[in-house]
Design an enzyme around this catalytic site. Structure first.
Site, PDB file in Angstrom:
ATOM      1  CG  HIS A   1      -2.024  -0.986   1.195  1.00 41.11           C
ATOM      2  ND1 HIS A   1      -3.298  -0.766   0.610  1.00 41.11           N
ATOM      3  CD2 HIS A   1      -2.126  -2.224   1.741  1.00 41.11           C
ATOM      4  CE1 HIS A   1      -4.054  -2.055   0.641  1.00 41.11           C
ATOM      5  NE2 HIS A   1      -3.284  -2.833   1.530  1.00 41.11           N
TER       6      HIS A   1
ATOM      7  CE  LYS B   1      -6.200  13.902   0.252  1.00 41.81           C
ATOM      8  NZ  LYS B   1      -6.344  12.953  -0.672  1.00 41.81           N
TER       9      LYS B   1
ATOM     10  CB  THR C   1     -10.109   5.080  -0.982  1.00 39.87           C
ATOM     11  OG1 THR C   1      -9.396   5.355   0.109  1.00 39.87           O
ATOM     12  CG2 THR C   1      -9.437   3.746  -1.540  1.00 39.87           C
TER      13      THR C   1
ATOM     14  CE  LYS D   1     -13.798   6.167   0.943  1.00 39.28           C
ATOM     15  NZ  LYS D   1     -12.883   6.191   2.078  1.00 39.28           N
TER      16      LYS D   1
END
Ligand code: 26V
Length: 821
Positions: free
Chosen positions: A370, A560, A668, A672
């Site tokens: 990741h 974030k 991600t 959204k």
């Protein structure tokens, strides 16, 4: 939250319900499972009772799903992750069971507002950010697409800290999600496994005096006990299990100490065991080698493997068939020690020879990477690893010998051998968890096309040469149930009225909305939904921060984790430049904008905390300057979490995805926002690249250096000072910050953060500034034509279906796990 208040404590007559109705069931649950009647019930009691009623139905489907898998002899997926950022579960579960409206009405008939009690449910923050939230979306999608799966993790007593902002600074407070108990989970005391640490390894000999394996004699032992949460898929067809481990002592009370009168000392073991699962590490890169973290990693990996093997041996003869019946997935390297643990169990407890054990292991594990950030690649000093896990250390050496032999046979040179070795030899010798995970897995995937390419070119290039078919891509996705249906019910209703319900079961059908982008009356309805969502966010900001915002302004949002590579700093500097422009050119037609920021900084990440302080400082000055006439606001919303995301994503006009190209593995949040009709301003990084392909070049605003250009600039000696001097706007903004315009009380406050840009600018803020500022003015131009803006916004929603985690999971199922979906 709006709506009716709960029944008064001294309600004259307790509410009644007709026998057999859902309302009656809720009253009964309140009575017999919570132990209260409606007269004295608190909001939490109503929440608890409602959950229990729905949970009963979930359990029926759960048992059915479990039996179905068992009877079919199907392969199961085990998703090992130190983080599951699940947030609130009530809406998710009720809505997937198709009961949300029914429960809402039942509660209303009892005088209780579902939206009010929903706010009381704690937001389970058992994760840091993207990686943990992805695990939560995957759990829901696996249940939805009918993949039999268990998530395994840790039941932290304290999830990610709660953030408060005091005088512009982040303050971390403990998070207490279990304060009122957890109505969702099942305490499985009977599922307890012993986990060892430390001690010694004894070489065994057989009756002929030949070596016959090794036995680990741990010095410390704790018990891992399971807590199970059911995970309901869409329409309740399958219910999977999220099994989280909690550590408890084997001997809770040391009797000798207790009898000697040392009642505190007698609890030593207990305290030590419980410390293991007390708190989630709040960093999402870099770890100062804390041993407790390695203990957590081993604890949950070992407990999960015992559980998996136990289940397997309950159904099959031996572990030879494990790879056919179990796909164990490593969510990043955090559970990578499981590779060594499975080898240990196969070799030392189940009598396999090395070669057979290694074959089983590699066919069983898959690993997702990741991040490429070097500081986030986990490794443990040999002495720490060896002391805590002496037998695993031997096994790592044995695997390494085999790996390096194979690499030499295939002609890799010494430099390449050094790179793939499980042991890093530069400076202090360390066990490299990424290499262990790679070597022990048959599939290694990245999380976006770009990230996967970069993995092949950088961290794992030599592994890729050795095993050219192992690296593959699985672009991330998000669950539309939470990130559209639940968080944006108004948009969901509008879509249903417009194209019917098919998209609710097949998200690709969302494309049918595309042609309505040209329909003015549809666009108006779409815009009205956005407006209402912006009003909702405006209310939240006003309630929490006492700040009044204009919902007709362009809502520009960056939420974030705070990280230098994500470049919140670039956004703040642009705000300062814009502020300067608005003041210098009051006659121009400025687009009113609110720039929102939200996110947590790792407590030890100095620069990230400075960035939070700067956002707050800049906001205070700009928001109170009458010369700005309210045309620009800068707002840092405290304590960004899943629940706040559910309010912010639907309210955004513009989504900021501005990381230095090559550094954000996927993102991600970007998905959204776009699904909820925001336009993205972003670099060609992570999944932005694929989003551009799907939504179309006209419906996204791209700027900045590409990953290849960033690499070139770095190798050819990029000179940030020159870039700054060539940009009057940037120079001006940086000088303003440096001279203390936003920090009168401490003019030198940003000397390090901003002054540093002239010297290194590791994240290319200066290099990308002009391109970013130009892109923002393009955004302003687009915004001025609201019909056109809305057309682009509709295209975003209509074309984001591919980014569903259902699609991602189907790809994992077909291409990695080999299970039907
Ligand atoms: C790393 C570490 C390193 C040691 C300290 C504790 C700790 C905790 C978490 C992590 C993982 C960081 C990696 C991560 O969160 N990556 C994010 O994964 C998202 C899902 O794939 C992806 O969308 C983001 O781009 C990526 O940054």
């Amino acid at each position: 939250m709006s709506g009716q208040i709960l029944p008064k404590k001294h309600h004259p007559i307790a509410p009644q319900a007709a026998p057999g109705t859902l309302a009656d069931e809720i009253l009964k649950a309140l009575m017999f499972r919570v132990g209260k009647n409606a007269n004295v019930a608190t909001g939490h009691d109503w929440l608890n009772a409602s959950i229990k009623v729905v949970r009963d139905r979930i359990v029926t489907s759960w048992i059915d799903s479990t039996e179905r898998t068992y009877k079919a002899g199907g392969k199961r997926v085990y998703y090992l992750s130190l983080e599951f950022l699940i947030g609130r579960l009530m809406r998710d579960a009720f809505s997937n069971m198709g009961m949300l409206e029914e429960v809402r009405e039942a509660l209303a008939s009892l005088g209780v507002d579902l939206d009010v009690i929903a706010e009381l449910e704690p937001d389970a923050a058992l994760g840091n950010g993207g990686l943990g939230r992805l695990a939560a979306c995957f759990m829901e999608s696996m249940a939805t697409v009918d993949v039999p799966a268990h998530g395994y993790g840790i039941r932290y007593v304290h999830g990610l800290f709660r953030q408060e902002i005091h005088d512009g600074n982040q303050v971390e407070l403990p998070e207490t999600w279990l304060e009122h108990g957890n109505p969702w989970d099942f305490d499985r005391r009977e599922r307890a496994y012993e986990i060892g640490f430390g001690g010694t390894v004894e070489a065994q000999t057989n009756e002929l005096g030949q070596p016959s394996g090794n036995i680990w004699r741990p010095q410390e032992r704790v018990l891992a006990t399971a807590y199970d949460t059911p995970v309901v898929g869409w329409r309740g067809k399958r219910v999977n299990t999220l099994r989280l481990w909690s550590a408890i002592p084997i001997d809770p009370i040391l009797l000798d100490a207790f009898n000697a009168g040392d009642h505190i000392g007698a609890l030593k073991e207990s305290n030590k065991a419980e410390a293991l699962t007390r708190v989630l590490y709040p960093a999402d890169s870099h770890l100062a080698g804390q041993e407790l973290r390695l203990r957590q990693e081993y604890f949950f990996s070992a407990a999960s493997l015992q559980d998996i093997i136990n289940r397997h041996l309950g159904e099959y003869e031996d572990l030879t068939s494990l790879p056919d019946k179990a796909a164990i997935h490593l969510n990043d390297t955090h559970p990578a020690v499981a590779v060594a643990e499975l080898m240990r169990l196969l070799l030392d407890s189940h009598g396999f020879q090395f070669e057979a054990a290694w074959d089983i292991t590699r066919r069983t594990f898959g690993y997702t990477n990741h991040t490429l950030l070097p500081e986030a690649l986990e490794s443990w000093p040999i002495h720490v690893f060896e002391q805590l896990l002496p037998r695993h250390m031997q096994i790592v050496y044995a695997i390494n010998a085999e790996l390096l032999r194979e690499a030499r046979d295939k002609g890799l040179d010494d430099g390449q051998i050094r790179n793939i070795s499980l042991i890093g030899e530069d400076g202090e010798r360390r066990v490299r968890m990424g290499n262990l995970a790679f070597a022990g897995s048959h599939s290694i995937n990245g999380v976006s096309a770009l990230h996967t390419d970069l993995m092949k070119q950088t961290v794992f290039s030599d592994f890729h040469q050795l095993y050219p078919n192992r690296i593959n891509n699985k672009t991330n996705g998000i669950t539309q149930r939470r990130w559209l249906f639940q968080c944006n019910p108004a948009l969901t209703s509008l879509i249903r009225e417009t194209i019917g319900d098919r998209f609710m079961d097949d998200i690709e059908a969302l494309q049918e909305l595309d042609r309505f982008a040209d329909d003015a009356s549809f666009r108006e309805k779409f815009a009205a939904v956005k407006r209402a969502n912006k009003e909702r966010l405006t209310r939240v900001v006003s309630e929490r921060m006492g700040l009044n915002l204009d919902p007709s302004a362009l809502f520009d949002i960056q939420v974030k984790r705070i990280h230098e590579y994500k470049r919140q700093l670039l956004n703040i500097i642009e705000a300062v430049a814009l502020y300067d422009q608005i003041r210098s050119h009051p006659e121009r037609d400025w687009v009113p904008r609110v720039k929102f920021f939200g996110g947590k900084a790792a407590p030890s990440y100095f620069n990230a905390k400075k960035i939070i302080k700067l956002a707050n400082d800049v906001g205070r000055v700009i928001n109170n300057d009458p010369a700005v006439r309210g045309l620009l606001k800068v707002v840092f919303i405290p304590n960004y979490n899943v629940s706040l995301a559910e309010v912010m994503m639907p309210a955004a006009d513009l989504s900021e995805q501005i990381s230095t190209a090559g550094m954000e593995a996927s993102g991600t949040g970007n998905m959204k926002f776009a699904l909820n009709g925001a336009l993205t301003i972003g670099t060609l990084d992570g999944a932005n690249v694929e989003m551009k392909e799907h939504v179309g070049d006209d419906n996204i605003v791209i700027f900045g250096l590409t990953a290849a250009e960033v690499k070139d600039a770095r190798t050819n000696g990029y000179n940030p000072r020159e870039a700054i001097e060539n940009s009057p706007e940037l120079s001006q903004a940086l000088s303003a910050i440096l001279s203390g315009v936003f920090s009168h009380d401490e003019p030198e406050r940003y000397r390090g953060l901003i002054g540093g840009l002239y010297e290194h600018d590791t994240f290319m803020c200066a290099a990308d500034f002009d391109s970013y500022a130009d892109a923002q003015r393009r955004v302003d131009d687009l915004w001025r034509d609201s019909a056109d803006w809305n057309r682009r916004a509709v295209h975003n929603t209509a074309r984001m279906g591919w980014f569903s985690s259902d699609r991602t999971i189907r790809q994992y199922a077909g291409e990695i796990w080999d299970v039907p979906a």
